[in-house]
Scaffold this motif. Structure first.
Motif, PDB file in Angstrom:
ATOM      1  N   PHE A 246       3.952 -19.241 -12.561  1.00  0.00           N
ATOM      2  CA  PHE A 246       3.754 -20.496 -13.270  1.00  0.00           C
ATOM      3  C   PHE A 246       4.161 -21.685 -12.410  1.00  0.00           C
ATOM      4  O   PHE A 246       3.520 -22.741 -12.459  1.00  0.00           O
ATOM      5  CB  PHE A 246       4.524 -20.533 -14.590  1.00  0.00           C
ATOM      6  N   LEU A 247       5.218 -21.551 -11.610  1.00  0.00           N
ATOM      7  CA  LEU A 247       5.622 -22.652 -10.736  1.00  0.00           C
ATOM      8  C   LEU A 247       4.481 -23.021  -9.778  1.00  0.00           C
ATOM      9  O   LEU A 247       4.207 -24.209  -9.550  1.00  0.00           O
ATOM     10  CB  LEU A 247       6.873 -22.263  -9.951  1.00  0.00           C
ATOM     11  N   LEU A 248       3.822 -22.030  -9.221  1.00  0.00           N
ATOM     12  CA  LEU A 248       2.688 -22.303  -8.339  1.00  0.00           C
ATOM     13  C   LEU A 248       1.541 -22.946  -9.120  1.00  0.00           C
ATOM     14  O   LEU A 248       0.845 -23.837  -8.601  1.00  0.00           O
ATOM     15  CB  LEU A 248       2.231 -21.020  -7.660  1.00  0.00           C
ATOM     16  N   GLN A 249       1.368 -22.537 -10.376  1.00  0.00           N
ATOM     17  CA  GLN A 249       0.358 -23.164 -11.227  1.00  0.00           C
ATOM     18  C   GLN A 249       0.735 -24.618 -11.514  1.00  0.00           C
ATOM     19  O   GLN A 249      -0.144 -25.509 -11.522  1.00  0.00           O
ATOM     20  CB  GLN A 249       0.224 -22.396 -12.540  1.00  0.00           C
ATOM     21  N   TYR A 250       2.023 -24.864 -11.769  1.00  0.00           N
ATOM     22  CA  TYR A 250       2.500 -26.234 -12.033  1.00  0.00           C
ATOM     23  C   TYR A 250       2.042 -27.180 -10.932  1.00  0.00           C
ATOM     24  O   TYR A 250       1.566 -28.293 -11.199  1.00  0.00           O
ATOM     25  CB  TYR A 250       4.025 -26.245 -12.134  1.00  0.00           C
ATOM     26  N   ALA A 251       2.188 -26.756  -9.693  1.00  0.00           N
ATOM     27  CA  ALA A 251       1.839 -27.623  -8.567  1.00  0.00           C
ATOM     28  C   ALA A 251       0.343 -27.910  -8.499  1.00  0.00           C
ATOM     29  O   ALA A 251      -0.069 -28.905  -7.888  1.00  0.00           O
ATOM     30  CB  ALA A 251       2.310 -26.983  -7.259  1.00  0.00           C
ATOM     31  N   ARG A 252      -0.453 -27.053  -9.149  1.00  0.00           N
ATOM     32  CA  ARG A 252      -1.902 -27.273  -9.163  1.00  0.00           C
ATOM     33  C   ARG A 252      -2.349 -28.108 -10.357  1.00  0.00           C
ATOM     34  O   ARG A 252      -3.490 -28.582 -10.395  1.00  0.00           O
ATOM     35  CB  ARG A 252      -2.640 -25.930  -9.167  1.00  0.00           C
ATOM     36  N   LEU A 253      -1.480 -28.283 -11.348  1.00  0.00           N
ATOM     37  CA  LEU A 253      -1.826 -29.080 -12.518  1.00  0.00           C
ATOM     38  C   LEU A 253      -1.926 -30.553 -12.148  1.00  0.00           C
ATOM     39  O   LEU A 253      -1.138 -31.065 -11.346  1.00  0.00           O
ATOM     40  CB  LEU A 253      -0.774 -28.909 -13.619  1.00  0.00           C
ATOM     41  N   GLU A 254      -2.867 -31.232 -12.771  1.00  0.00           N
ATOM     42  CA  GLU A 254      -3.004 -32.668 -12.546  1.00  0.00           C
ATOM     43  C   GLU A 254      -1.777 -33.398 -13.081  1.00  0.00           C
ATOM     44  O   GLU A 254      -1.254 -33.081 -14.150  1.00  0.00           O
ATOM     45  CB  GLU A 254      -4.252 -33.178 -13.262  1.00  0.00           C
ATOM     46  N   SER A 255      -1.295 -34.369 -12.316  1.00  0.00           N
ATOM     47  CA  SER A 255      -0.201 -35.212 -12.792  1.00  0.00           C
ATOM     48  C   SER A 255      -0.649 -35.937 -14.059  1.00  0.00           C
ATOM     49  O   SER A 255      -1.832 -36.240 -14.234  1.00  0.00           O
ATOM     50  CB  SER A 255       0.178 -36.215 -11.705  1.00  0.00           C
ATOM     51  N   THR A 256       0.303 -36.225 -14.961  1.00  0.00           N
ATOM     52  CA  THR A 256      -0.050 -36.738 -16.284  1.00  0.00           C
ATOM     53  C   THR A 256       0.560 -38.113 -16.547  1.00  0.00           C
ATOM     54  O   THR A 256       1.558 -38.490 -15.920  1.00  0.00           O
ATOM     55  CB  THR A 256       0.417 -35.744 -17.370  1.00  0.00           C
ATOM     56  N   PRO A 257      -0.026 -38.887 -17.471  1.00  0.00           N
ATOM     57  CA  PRO A 257       0.439 -40.259 -17.705  1.00  0.00           C
ATOM     58  C   PRO A 257       1.906 -40.363 -18.111  1.00  0.00           C
ATOM     59  O   PRO A 257       2.639 -41.225 -17.607  1.00  0.00           O
ATOM     60  CB  PRO A 257      -0.489 -40.758 -18.817  1.00  0.00           C
ATOM     61  N   LEU A 258       2.357 -39.512 -19.045  1.00  0.00           N
ATOM     62  CA  LEU A 258       3.750 -39.609 -19.484  1.00  0.00           C
ATOM     63  C   LEU A 258       4.705 -39.145 -18.388  1.00  0.00           C
ATOM     64  O   LEU A 258       5.805 -39.694 -18.235  1.00  0.00           O
ATOM     65  CB  LEU A 258       3.955 -38.787 -20.759  1.00  0.00           C
ATOM     66  N   GLU A 259       4.314 -38.135 -17.644  1.00  0.00           N
ATOM     67  CA  GLU A 259       5.110 -37.701 -16.496  1.00  0.00           C
ATOM     68  C   GLU A 259       5.360 -38.870 -15.552  1.00  0.00           C
ATOM     69  O   GLU A 259       6.493 -39.091 -15.093  1.00  0.00           O
ATOM     70  CB  GLU A 259       4.373 -36.587 -15.752  1.00  0.00           C
ATOM     71  N   VAL A 260       4.311 -39.631 -15.265  1.00  0.00           N
ATOM     72  CA  VAL A 260       4.426 -40.759 -14.340  1.00  0.00           C
ATOM     73  C   VAL A 260       5.233 -41.889 -14.971  1.00  0.00           C
ATOM     74  O   VAL A 260       6.124 -42.480 -14.330  1.00  0.00           O
ATOM     75  CB  VAL A 260       3.024 -41.261 -13.932  1.00  0.00           C
ATOM     76  N   ALA A 261       4.963 -42.195 -16.249  1.00  0.00           N
ATOM     77  CA  ALA A 261       5.651 -43.303 -16.916  1.00  0.00           C
ATOM     78  C   ALA A 261       7.153 -43.059 -17.013  1.00  0.00           C
ATOM     79  O   ALA A 261       7.960 -43.979 -16.803  1.00  0.00           O
ATOM     80  CB  ALA A 261       5.061 -43.518 -18.306  1.00  0.00           C
ATOM     81  N   GLU A 262       7.552 -41.819 -17.325  1.00  0.00           N
ATOM     82  CA  GLU A 262       8.964 -41.498 -17.506  1.00  0.00           C
ATOM     83  C   GLU A 262       9.616 -40.990 -16.206  1.00  0.00           C
ATOM     84  O   GLU A 262      10.835 -40.942 -16.116  1.00  0.00           O
ATOM     85  CB  GLU A 262       9.128 -40.424 -18.585  1.00  0.00           C
ATOM     86  N   SER A 263       8.788 -40.597 -15.239  1.00  0.00           N
ATOM     87  CA  SER A 263       9.262 -39.964 -13.999  1.00  0.00           C
ATOM     88  C   SER A 263      10.094 -38.718 -14.325  1.00  0.00           C
ATOM     89  O   SER A 263      11.239 -38.581 -13.909  1.00  0.00           O
ATOM     90  CB  SER A 263      10.089 -40.947 -13.146  1.00  0.00           C
ATOM     91  N   ILE A 264       9.471 -37.808 -15.088  1.00  0.00           N
ATOM     92  CA  ILE A 264      10.124 -36.573 -15.522  1.00  0.00           C
ATOM     93  C   ILE A 264       9.154 -35.416 -15.297  1.00  0.00           C
ATOM     94  O   ILE A 264       8.066 -35.374 -15.887  1.00  0.00           O
ATOM     95  CB  ILE A 264      10.533 -36.647 -17.011  1.00  0.00           C
ATOM     96  N   ASP A 265       9.563 -34.461 -14.468  1.00  0.00           N
ATOM     97  CA  ASP A 265       8.701 -33.332 -14.102  1.00  0.00           C
ATOM     98  C   ASP A 265       8.180 -32.564 -15.313  1.00  0.00           C
ATOM     99  O   ASP A 265       7.012 -32.169 -15.372  1.00  0.00           O
ATOM    100  CB  ASP A 265       9.473 -32.335 -13.228  1.00  0.00           C
ATOM    101  N   MET A 266       9.060 -32.292 -16.273  1.00  0.00           N
ATOM    102  CA  MET A 266       8.722 -31.396 -17.373  1.00  0.00           C
ATOM    103  C   MET A 266       7.610 -31.930 -18.261  1.00  0.00           C
ATOM    104  O   MET A 266       6.925 -31.171 -18.949  1.00  0.00           O
ATOM    105  CB  MET A 266       9.962 -31.108 -18.224  1.00  0.00           C
ATOM    106  N   LEU A 267       7.396 -33.241 -18.248  1.00  0.00           N
ATOM    107  CA  LEU A 267       6.350 -33.797 -19.100  1.00  0.00           C
ATOM    108  C   LEU A 267       4.965 -33.369 -18.631  1.00  0.00           C
ATOM    109  O   LEU A 267       4.028 -33.298 -19.447  1.00  0.00           O
ATOM    110  CB  LEU A 267       6.465 -35.318 -19.152  1.00  0.00           C
TER     111      LEU A 267
END
Length: 234
Positions: free
Chosen positions: A169-190
């Motif tokens: 899953f960690l390798l999959q995480y790195a392939r996932l597109e970055s998301t708006p809330l992740e960027v707005a909050e600067s929090i990986d888990m979002l």
């Protein structure tokens, strides 16, 4: 090394040793781990780690999220589970790693966990450096934020950055597109939550304090100097 809030933070001295050494040595005390690595893009951190006998994996300097950096390192590591321990958590207790791993040991559907500790003051609740988390009844995270959540409350949970991932899953995480809330909050888990995937929250009673500012460093140095655990590794 390029932290905007505290430049050079990983090498800031605590009781005569760089902060990253405290994180590394405390993590190494956990008996469940096969190996501990420092993943970094900074040559200064690599040299300091090698000087105290640690093992380094050099990574790209382009990563915006710690989880992406650890995913790159994980490509060179064999292991079913990869535990990310943030380098600004010098008060980590080895038992915290076992606690964070427990759901993955017993439930194959759990792909990622986070430790969470009680917020102990209004000041901590209002601190934007403290990542708050609220959970569903099944223990999965509903949301992470730097703002106070729940609104108007002085009590809640904060993220403690001991974060196990199943390696696939960690390798999959790195392939996932970055998301708006992740960027707005600067929090990986979002990124995980916005893609509709679960993060299991694991409560911990251990009192820790991450280092985000020079004032945090002064407090943590006083606390670590009084911690009997320190005398087992220094």
């Amino acid at each position: 090394m390029g932290s905007t809030r505290f430049p050079g933070k990983p090498l800031a001295p605590i009781c005569g040793r760089p902060m990253i050494e405290h994180v590394y040595r405390r993590s190494r005390m956990n008996q469940s781990l096969d190996a501990v690595y420092v993943a970094t893009c900074d040559r200064e951190i690599a040299e300091a780690t090698e000087a105290f006998g640690g093992t380094v994996i050099m990574t790209s300097s382009s990563h915006q999220r710690a989880s992406d950096r650890v995913a790159e390192a994980a490509e060179r590591i064999n292991g079913a589970v990869i535990i990310m321990v943030q380098g600004d958590e010098p008060m980590i207790h080895p038992k915290m790693i076992d606690d964070a791993l427990e759901p993955l040991r017993h439930d194959p559907l759990v792909i990622c966990t986070n430790l969470a500790a009680p917020i102990r003051s209004v000041q901590e609740m209002n601190d934007l450096n403290t990542i708050k988390v609220v959970t569903a009844r099944n223990g999965n995270a509903l949301y992470f934020s730097r703002q106070p959540i729940p609104s108007g409350s002085s009590e809640g949970l904060k993220q403690v950055c001991v974060i196990p991932f199943r390696r696939d899953f960690l390798l999959q995480y790195a392939r996932l597109e970055s998301t708006p809330l992740e960027v707005a909050e600067s929090i990986d888990m979002l990124r995980i939550l916005e893609h509709g995937l679960p993060v299991r929250i694991v409560p911990t009673g251990y009192v820790t304090h991450a280092v985000d500012t020079p004032a945090d460093l002064e407090l943590v140095e006083r606390l670590i100097a009084e911690d009997p655990l320190m005398f087992q590794y220094l």
